[in-house]
Design a protein around this motif. Structure first.
Motif, PDB file in Angstrom:
ATOM      1  N   ARG A  68       0.824  -1.221   0.000  1.00 30.12           N
ATOM      2  CA  ARG A  68       0.000   0.000   0.000  1.00 30.12           C
ATOM      3  C   ARG A  68       0.850   1.260   0.000  1.00 30.12           C
ATOM      4  NH1 ARG A  68      -5.019  -1.676   3.968  1.00 30.12           N
ATOM      5  NH2 ARG A  68      -5.291  -3.717   3.054  1.00 30.12           N
ATOM      6  N   VAL A  69       2.138   1.120  -0.175  1.00 32.33           N
ATOM      7  CA  VAL A  69       2.994   2.294  -0.235  1.00 32.33           C
ATOM      8  C   VAL A  69       3.885   2.190  -1.477  1.00 32.33           C
ATOM      9  CG1 VAL A  69       4.689   1.222   1.328  1.00 32.33           C
ATOM     10  CG2 VAL A  69       4.685   3.690   1.039  1.00 32.33           C
ATOM     11  N   ASP A  70       3.991   3.288  -2.213  1.00 31.60           N
ATOM     12  CA  ASP A  70       4.810   3.319  -3.420  1.00 31.60           C
ATOM     13  C   ASP A  70       6.288   3.292  -3.047  1.00 31.60           C
ATOM     14  OD1 ASP A  70       2.390   3.708  -4.572  1.00 31.60           O
ATOM     15  OD2 ASP A  70       2.713   5.817  -5.084  1.00 31.60           O
ATOM     16  N   ASP A  71       7.104   2.877  -4.006  1.00 33.57           N
ATOM     17  CA  ASP A  71       8.561   2.857  -3.771  1.00 33.57           C
ATOM     18  C   ASP A  71       9.068   4.231  -3.359  1.00 33.57           C
ATOM     19  OD1 ASP A  71       8.495   0.237  -4.506  1.00 33.57           O
ATOM     20  OD2 ASP A  71       9.695   0.449  -6.328  1.00 33.57           O
ATOM     21  N   ASP A  72       8.692   5.243  -4.127  1.00 27.84           N
ATOM     22  CA  ASP A  72       9.211   6.594  -3.858  1.00 27.84           C
ATOM     23  C   ASP A  72       8.758   7.115  -2.495  1.00 27.84           C
ATOM     24  OD1 ASP A  72      10.693   6.802  -6.093  1.00 27.84           O
ATOM     25  OD2 ASP A  72       9.272   8.016  -7.233  1.00 27.84           O
ATOM     26  N   GLU A  73       7.479   6.868  -2.176  1.00 28.46           N
ATOM     27  CA  GLU A  73       6.957   7.319  -0.876  1.00 28.46           C
ATOM     28  C   GLU A  73       7.717   6.663   0.267  1.00 28.46           C
ATOM     29  OE1 GLU A  73       2.230   7.962  -2.023  1.00 28.46           O
ATOM     30  OE2 GLU A  73       2.930   6.049  -1.220  1.00 28.46           O
ATOM     31  N   GLY A  77       3.299   1.942 -12.264  1.00 33.63           N
ATOM     32  CA  GLY A  77       4.691   2.376 -12.279  1.00 33.63           C
ATOM     33  C   GLY A  77       5.206   2.841 -10.928  1.00 33.63           C
ATOM     34  N   ARG A  78       4.467   2.545  -9.875  1.00 31.14           N
ATOM     35  CA  ARG A  78       4.838   3.070  -8.560  1.00 31.14           C
ATOM     36  C   ARG A  78       5.631   2.089  -7.711  1.00 31.14           C
ATOM     37  NH1 ARG A  78      -1.055   5.735  -7.495  1.00 31.14           N
ATOM     38  NH2 ARG A  78      -0.745   7.580  -8.774  1.00 31.14           N
TER      39      ARG A  78
END
Lengths: 163, 210
Positions: free
Chosen positions: A106-111, B66-67
């Protein structure tokens, strides 16, 4: 000649390096600007750490994945030097994939990297153990997973589960 | 001459046995048999596997918008399963396994995937046409309660949930009240065939002697 089966196919795909070593070695020119570098041996070890982390957290990644970006961000940290750079990167790699699975995607890589490196700079004391023990990290996990930061004293239990 | 032409043998080997090809895992089975029979060189085999890998990476990117560069293994398995289903659909356009093997030898995975998506879209469109036909039977009071329940329940839900990039292969469960025995239909192609069969039965019943 072994027949192609679905599980064998996935296992085969999973065991490939997928360019992570090449991507990390290619970072050396950039890392040199900060007085850092990764030797071929360290790169091999990092690729192995990544492979094992993915396996242990039941994750699958294609391509170089998150490790090169972790390496780039870590290079900007005020806490690392040439001697411990690869070791810290290995620890962050393990923590990153564990957190992704614990957060149930539920969390993006960047976040996640934003949070990890913010806490790394301000709360970790410059050690991966310090980062893994950081209560704010577990509050963030509960927030993304359960929609609630939860009680303060739940943090320790979560930390113990993680170990 | 393109990159693929240099890898495709000019003469097909005689060792290719169409009977050994498994239609339920067509892409993988054709690769297996093609390699064993010398139809595909090791270089071509590796090329197709790498293309499969690249396509899977694309599917993961689509799935996560893409995230995220990684997904849970279960998700990866489901995405690969669907990708292989779409490739199987594309290869099924060939009249028989040897022709399908030739198609696989000369066609990279990406255009095969696009052809599979097109075929899946056509199957799904026809499923929706059959759904409309069932509604017409219902309006004419020619739809028995079992199929009517299926029409407004399982079938409606299954149609609503289709995103062919990710779940074209997902099963459609048909309860025994529709055909007399329950059936699990794999993906949009089997679903279309079963719905066609149901409509045909209803039409025959409607036209038959009283």
């Amino acid at each position: 000649m072994e027949a192609l089966s679905f599980p064998a196919l996935l296992a085969g795909l999973d065991s490939r390096g997928d360019g992570v070593e090449a991507s990390l070695l290619a970072l050396n020119d950039t890392l040199a600007e900060d007085g850092l570098s990764l030797s071929p041996g360290e790169v091999r070890e990092l690729a192995e750490v990544r492979r094992l982390s993915l396996k242990e957290t039941r994750r699958f990644e294609v391509g170089p994945g998150a490790v090169p970006e972790l390496a780039r961000r870590l290079a900007r940290s005020s806490y690392v030097c040439r001697e411990d750079y690869a070791g810290v990167l290995a620890g962050l790699t393990e923590l990153f994939y564990e957190f992704k699975t614990e957060a149930e995607d539920r969390v993006d890589d960047d976040e996640l990297m934003d949070v990890l490196f913010d806490l790394w700079e301000h709360r970790s004391g410059g050690t991966v153990e310090g980062l893994a023990d950081c209560r704010d990290l577990w509050a963030f996990l509960r927030l993304v997973r359960d929609g609630d930061a939860g009680p303060e004293d739940g943090a320790k239990e979560e930390e113990e589960d993680f170990e | 001459m393109n990159r693929n032409d240099t890898l495709v043998p000019q003469v097909f080997a005689d060792g290719f046995d169409p009977a050994r090809v498994d239609r339920s895992r067509y892409f993988l089975s054709l690769l297996d048999e093609g390699r064993a029979a010398g139809l595909f060189s090791e270089a071509l085999f590796s090329l197709r596997m790498n293309e499969l890998m690249e396509r899977l990476a694309e599917q993961i990117g689509l799935w996560t918008n893409g995230r995220s560069s990684s997904v849970m293994q279960e998700t990866a398995e489901a995405l690969l399963n669907n990708l292989l289903y779409l490739l199987d659909l594309a290869l099924s356009a060939a009249p028989e396994p040897r022709a399908a093997a030739a198609m696989l030898a000369r066609t990279p995975v990406f255009p095969l995937y696009e052809a599979g998506m097109l075929a899946a879209r056509r199957h799904l469109d026809r499923c929706r046409v059959y759904e409309l036909a069932l509604k017409k039977f219902e309006a004419m009071v020619l739809l028995p309660p079992g199929p009517a329940h299926f029409l407004h329940g399982g079938l409606r839900l299954w149609l609503d949930e289709r995103d062919l990039r990710f779940n074209a292969c997902e099963e459609l469960y048909v309860p025994s009240s529709v055909f007399g025995r329950s059936r699990r239909l794999r993906g949009v192609a089997e679903a279309e065939a079963a719905l066609a069969e149901l409509c045909e039965r209803l039409r025959s019943n409607a036209a038959g002697p009283v």
